[in-house]
Write an enzyme that holds these catalytic residues in place. Structure first.
Site, short mmCIF file in Angstrom:
data_model
loop_
_atom_site.label_atom_id
_atom_site.label_comp_id
_atom_site.label_asym_id
_atom_site.label_seq_id
_atom_site.Cartn_x
_atom_site.Cartn_y
_atom_site.Cartn_z
N CYS A 50 0.81 -1.21 0.00
CA CYS A 50 0.00 0.00 0.00
C CYS A 50 0.85 1.26 0.00
O CYS A 50 0.34 2.34 -0.30
CB CYS A 50 -0.95 0.01 1.19
N ARG A 52 4.39 1.23 -1.30
CA ARG A 52 5.61 1.13 -2.10
C ARG A 52 5.39 0.23 -3.32
O ARG A 52 4.60 -0.71 -3.28
CB ARG A 52 6.79 0.60 -1.28
N GLY A 189 -13.37 -6.53 2.54
CA GLY A 189 -12.19 -7.25 2.06
C GLY A 189 -11.77 -8.29 3.08
O GLY A 189 -11.61 -7.98 4.27
N GLY A 191 -9.01 -10.39 2.70
CA GLY A 191 -7.63 -10.82 2.49
C GLY A 191 -6.80 -10.64 3.74
O GLY A 191 -7.34 -10.52 4.86
N SER A 192 -5.48 -10.59 3.59
CA SER A 192 -4.60 -10.50 4.74
C SER A 192 -4.81 -9.19 5.50
O SER A 192 -4.79 -9.17 6.73
CB SER A 192 -3.14 -10.62 4.30
#
Length: 455
Positions: A50, A52, A189, A191-192
């Site tokens: 988020c 780089r 969301g 996800g992780s």
């Protein structure tokens, strides 16, 4: 060949630029495929988070490889090469190694010390490996970086202060609406990042969490995990989002979608049924943004996006922990580079020993021709004696050249061996290609620079 890093991060660019450069797995595969079309690049992987986007590549030549990578990223983002270089940083050889080790250790994160980036580095490597775009050099570099990150977090207290971006966002939310205990949340969301958000909300004492995800089975798995904390949780498809917003106090969105998934209409519909006026905090952790920018203009809605998070004072890491982490990174960089230099001289040493063995065998054959009646036991004793003499003569110089090669500039000793013993470079290269321990990488002392693709 050596490792080249081309990157743009929260330290070098605003969120708007990072959004232009953001990639999903499909984008990353296309970028790497395009980069590898050049004969100047032999290995490559993308680290995209988020805050780089970095490309690590093994290149035949610094300037040529840099031009290839810069142009591919320029084409992907739609930015001109000139504009892109304003925000880019470049690291080469030793500096690239040091940077990746620091990133994996959490020293370069928006919130120093956070552990999430270690998993992101692991996934970047796993993705590149599954697509067969990494070879020996990036394999060894990535594995060592992961080991360094684990060591830093296990041997220092840096992760105690290293809250995740989610933690910082929730801290800002609490400043706006007060304690989250007893409140209702929506996590968009599964996800992780969504799982991390749910965990942090649970620790904050949230009473109820609704999970919204495109894949309902995945959303249900996360909801089940949340219930393990003793918190009420259910999963819903995306079309259920508006009514869920009616009772929500906080929303955390982190889908990784390429366009907003929380629209102005969604929030309008949700707030239209609110019985009593209240504040709604929306934490937009997506990159690019998950939440339509117009949502921030709604009364009673407070949006915390990455721009806001990066402006927040982050958790302060104790100086001793940060210093200890940097010391570990410096030591690991030195050890890694020394190992690479030794690996580079190993094929020369192997080629020298093979050359000596060939000479011994040729002389023994000559002995057989000159003394065909020589007793086999005598012949074996002569052969063993000659081999022992050769081994003893070679032992000290080959051990010493490996020791000397571990220091910066040590490749000159391998070159001296090749020159003194007239070792054919093709033979050395053939040995290097057949040895698993050999590493491609000419660790030139190139500077770390922050732009210049245009020369």
């Amino acid at each position: 060949m050596s490792v080249l890093l081309f990157g743009v991060s929260h330290r070098s660019a605003p969120v708007s630029v990072l959004e232009q450069l953001s990639t999903d797995e499909s984008d990353q595969a296309k970028i790497i495929a395009e980069v590898l079309r050049s004969s100047l690049v032999t290995e490559a992987m993308v680290l995209s988070t988020c805050n780089r986007v970095e490309i690590y590549a093994v290149v035949e030549a610094f300037h040529g490889g840099l031009s290839v990578i810069g142009q591919v990223l320029s084409d992907h983002s739609g930015m001109s090469l000139q504009d892109l270089t304003k925000y880019a940083y470049v690291r080469y050889a030793e500096a690239a190694v040091e940077h990746l080790f620091a990133v994996a250790s959490g020293l370069d994160s928006a919130v120093v010390g956070e552990q999430q980036v270690l998993g992101q580095v692991r996934r970047a490597y796993a993705s590149a490996e599954s697509n067969h775009t990494v070879g020996r050099t990036l394999h060894e570099l990535s594995q060592r970086a992961l080991a360094v990150g684990k060591r830093v977090h296990s041997e220092t207290g840096i992760d105690r202060a290293g809250a995740s971006v989610v933690s910082v966002a929730l801290d800002v939310a609490e400043k706006k609406v007060g304690p989250l205990a007893g409140r209702s949340a929506v996590v968009v969301g599964a996800g992780s990042m969504g799982a991390l958000a749910a965990t942090q909300l649970a620790r904050a004492g949230i009473e109820r969490i609704h999970v919204v995800n495109r894949s309902l089975p995945r959303g249900k798995r996360l909801a089940e995990n949340i219930r393990g904390y003793g918190i009420a949780a259910e999963a819903y498809p995306f079309d259920h989002l508006p009514p869920l917003l009616t009772d929500a106090d906080i929303v955390v969105s982190c889908t990784g979608a390429v366009r907003p998934v929380v629209s102005l209409a969604d929030v309008h519909r949700g707030l239209a049924h609110v019985r009593e006026p209240k504040d709604l905090v929306i934490c937009d952790l997506g990159m690019p943004r998950d939440v339509d920018a117009a949502v921030a203009g709604l009364p009673g809605v407070f949006v915390i996006d990455m721009d806001r998070i990066l402006r927040e004072p982050t958790a302060k890491t104790a100086t001793s922990d940060a210093d200890a982490a940097r010391s570990i990174v410096a030591t690991e960089v030195a050890n890694y580079l020394a190992g690479q230099r030794v690996a580079e001289v190993t094929p020369t040493v192997t080629a020298l020993r093979q050359r000596a063995a060939d000479v011994v065998e040729a002389e023994l054959l000559r002995l057989d021709n000159r003394l065909p009646g020589l007793d086999s036991s005598h012949r074996d004793e002569v052969a063993n004696t000659v081999r022992r003499v050769v081994d003893k003569l070679l032992h000290a110089p080959t051990v010493r050249v490996k020791q000397l090669a571990s220091a910066p500039g040590g490749d000159s000793y391998a070159e001296a061996l090749r020159e003194l013993f007239e070792l054919d470079q093709h033979a050395v290269d053939a040995v290097a290609g057949s040895e698993l321990g050999a590493v491609s990488g000419d660790e030139l002392a190139a500077p770390a620079i922050d732009l210049d693709l245009t020369e």
